[in-house]
Enzyme design. Structure first.
Site, PDB file in Angstrom:
ATOM      1  N   ALA A   7     -32.337  19.206   5.228  1.00  9.77           N
ATOM      2  CA  ALA A   7     -33.065  19.654   6.422  1.00  9.77           C
ATOM      3  C   ALA A   7     -32.077  20.006   7.533  1.00  9.77           C
ATOM      4  CB  ALA A   7     -34.033  18.577   6.893  1.00  9.77           C
ATOM      5  N   LYS A  67     -26.223  31.273   9.405  1.00 10.93           N
ATOM      6  CA  LYS A  67     -26.392  31.273  10.869  1.00 10.93           C
ATOM      7  C   LYS A  67     -27.384  30.226  11.358  1.00 10.93           C
ATOM      8  CE  LYS A  67     -25.379  36.240  11.167  1.00 10.93           C
ATOM      9  NZ  LYS A  67     -25.933  36.811   9.925  1.00 10.93           N
ATOM     10  N   HIS A 107     -41.299  19.775   8.847  1.00 13.18           N
ATOM     11  CA  HIS A 107     -41.677  21.094   8.321  1.00 13.18           C
ATOM     12  C   HIS A 107     -41.480  21.128   6.818  1.00 13.18           C
ATOM     13  CE1 HIS A 107     -37.315  21.425   8.812  1.00 13.18           C
ATOM     14  NE2 HIS A 107     -37.330  22.441   7.967  1.00 13.18           N
TER      15      HIS A 107
END
Lengths: 332, 332
Positions: free
Chosen positions: A159, A22, A165
């Protein structure tokens, strides 16, 4: 609930994590335009992430008004979850268990910067500081046997969000790659009476053929048996098994080495996507003379193909001596 | 000259093959337009490749005037070369040796077809026939201990030319992945007294939860511990250790199973890039009751990220039960 499954033939663990399907798909993530109103990691959008487990203060933050420099939050689409049945299931020849663990995201800064190498040394030091604090914290929970800290930059490196991050995974078992390293280092020590990584460092400094750069505390080199073109390792010169046991003043030198390595990589190979990860000692083993923590950087200059998948061998068309020469001479 | 290098810490072999950096880069290869005058694999351009080591006659070839259906040629940019110094070099803690081996390309047909699933069953059977003939031939050279047959389709899977082709590598050692499977199967047999793959087949046929399709001779299923979304294995129902020891009439049934698996994959997941490879018994070991040859297909629906690289674990967001359901129900 995510689950660990073991291949019935080989020692191969897989995490089946349906919830991760998701995730937002940003294609291509690395080139994604910064739209601060949509990015869950940008300053001002803190409510779009789960509540943080760590926030580092933002005195020197580059975004006006931002009150933090690094935030660590639980992964919204975790591959591991802390609560659940710990009993393994054996169903004939198939073995599985609840994928117990912790899965966190380290948001590397308040502003929408996609490339960690574009941050300052101080900012990178803050990120490394967050890594160390989380590893120290997670060590306190006796269920976890390993903490893997890793970063994916760019779509080809996996990513799905472009705002810089990294990720942290606490695992109830020592992963195969780390176990093999740990055992290999132990065996070398049993034979040679020395740490294999200390010997690698000495050898690399002597020959200089694969050194990219160094500072007082760290060497940056292309390893002798580089799996991929442009592979880089960063090793502390002083022997230490655990990333989180070092004195924190090392982090400034590590930030300098990491930033320089990534800037050289970006300049040399046209800002490739890359992964890096920290290999540290398993949590439940004490500081010891044979294992030596380090950071491995794997740029995505080539695709992993059927030969590698089918054999576990790697085919690399750029010798590390040549890669180191290119990386050393590029102007940054 | 290419060389094998061994990592000084773990059992990891890398082939440093500088010549391969000179390969043609076709970006993106899978969508590349067919320009038969430029493609070295198209009928009419036979002089652009090294002289073939095997040519299968082209009575049923789909290109008018083509006199062959499958050609096997030495790889023009080999990662392995047959001649060279066989003496290992030990330089302090670093071990290397000449990358002795054979590296061949199987050109899958005379016309410029990029997707193997677009070929007929007869054409695919010819390709499999070429695989078997080359494995039988390479077995005759006692220097080689393993033959890996693999295919990269699509840029993301490592293909650099779009004309359908597979590759064959004969190696002087058994690669890590195959060794681990072989040892795992041996251990299972020692405990259970049965072949682990035969048990997997029986279990999958009983539960039906992960079966994609089957015919008289083969089952096509998503493995219990699928590493990646949409992973598919094809296993012969009858126990056999060596791909090249079976009766050749099996190849028609394998062609049917492989073609259907790849057509379902293409339809279900929008023609993804993929790798497949044959895992057969090491050459110098006899037919035995514990190892069972099979074919593994790994589609590239997700990127391999820092977690996988750093841990050797896999994170898969599509459960094999769900993948099998999708693959079974898609209309082809």
């Amino acid at each position: 609930m995510p689950e660990f499954r073991k291949d019935p033939v080989v020692e191969r663990w897989v995490i089946i994590a349906r919830a991760r399907a998701k995730r937002p798909q940003s294609q291509p993530a690395r080139r994604q335009t910064a739209d601060a109103s949509l990015c869950p990691f940008c300053a001002g959008n803190e409510s779009m992430t789960p509540a943080p487990v760590l926030v580092l203060a933002g005195n020197d933050a580059p975004v006006a008004g931002a009150i933090w420099s690094v935030r660590v939050v639980p992964n919204k689409y975790p591959a591991l979850t802390e609560h659940g049945d710990a009993v393994p299931r054996q169903d004939g020849l198939y073995q599985s268990k609840h994928a117990a663990g912790v899965h966190e995201v380290v948001i590397e800064g308040p502003s929408h910067v996609s490339e960690i190498a574009a941050l300052s040394e101080i900012e990178i030091e803050q990120i490394l500081h967050a890594y160390r604090l989380r590893m120290l914290y997670l060590r306190g929970d006796s269920r976890w046997r390993y903490v893997l800290i890793y970063k994916n930059q760019g779509t080809e490196a996996g990513a799905t969000l472009s705002h810089g991050h990294s990720q942290i995974a606490a695992l109830p078992m020592v992963p195969k790659e780390s176990l093999e390293e740990f055992e290999g280092a132990k065996n070398y020590y049993a034979t040679a009476g020395r740490c294999v990584y200390c010997d690698i460092i000495q050898r690399e400094l002597e020959s200089n053929a694969r050194i990219v750069t160094e500072n007082d505390r760290f060497i940056v080199c292309c390893p002798f048996a580089s799996r991929v073109a442009g592979e880089i390792w960063i090793l502390p010169k002083l022997h230490s098994s655990h990333f989180d046991s070092g004195v924190s003043s090392d982090l400034g030198a590590l930030a300098q080495a990491l930033r320089e390595a990534l800037r050289r990589l970006a300049r040399c190979f046209h800002e490739p996507a890359f992964n890096y990860f920290l290999h540290s000692n398993p949590l439940r083993e004490p500081e010891n003379p044979y294992y030596h923590w380090h950071l491995e950087i794997l740029p995505k200059l080539q695709y992993f193909a059927g030969f590698e998948w089918g054999s576990g061998f790697y085919m690399n068309s750029l010798a590390p001596e040549e890669a180191a020469r290119l990386l050393r001479h590029v102007v940054i």
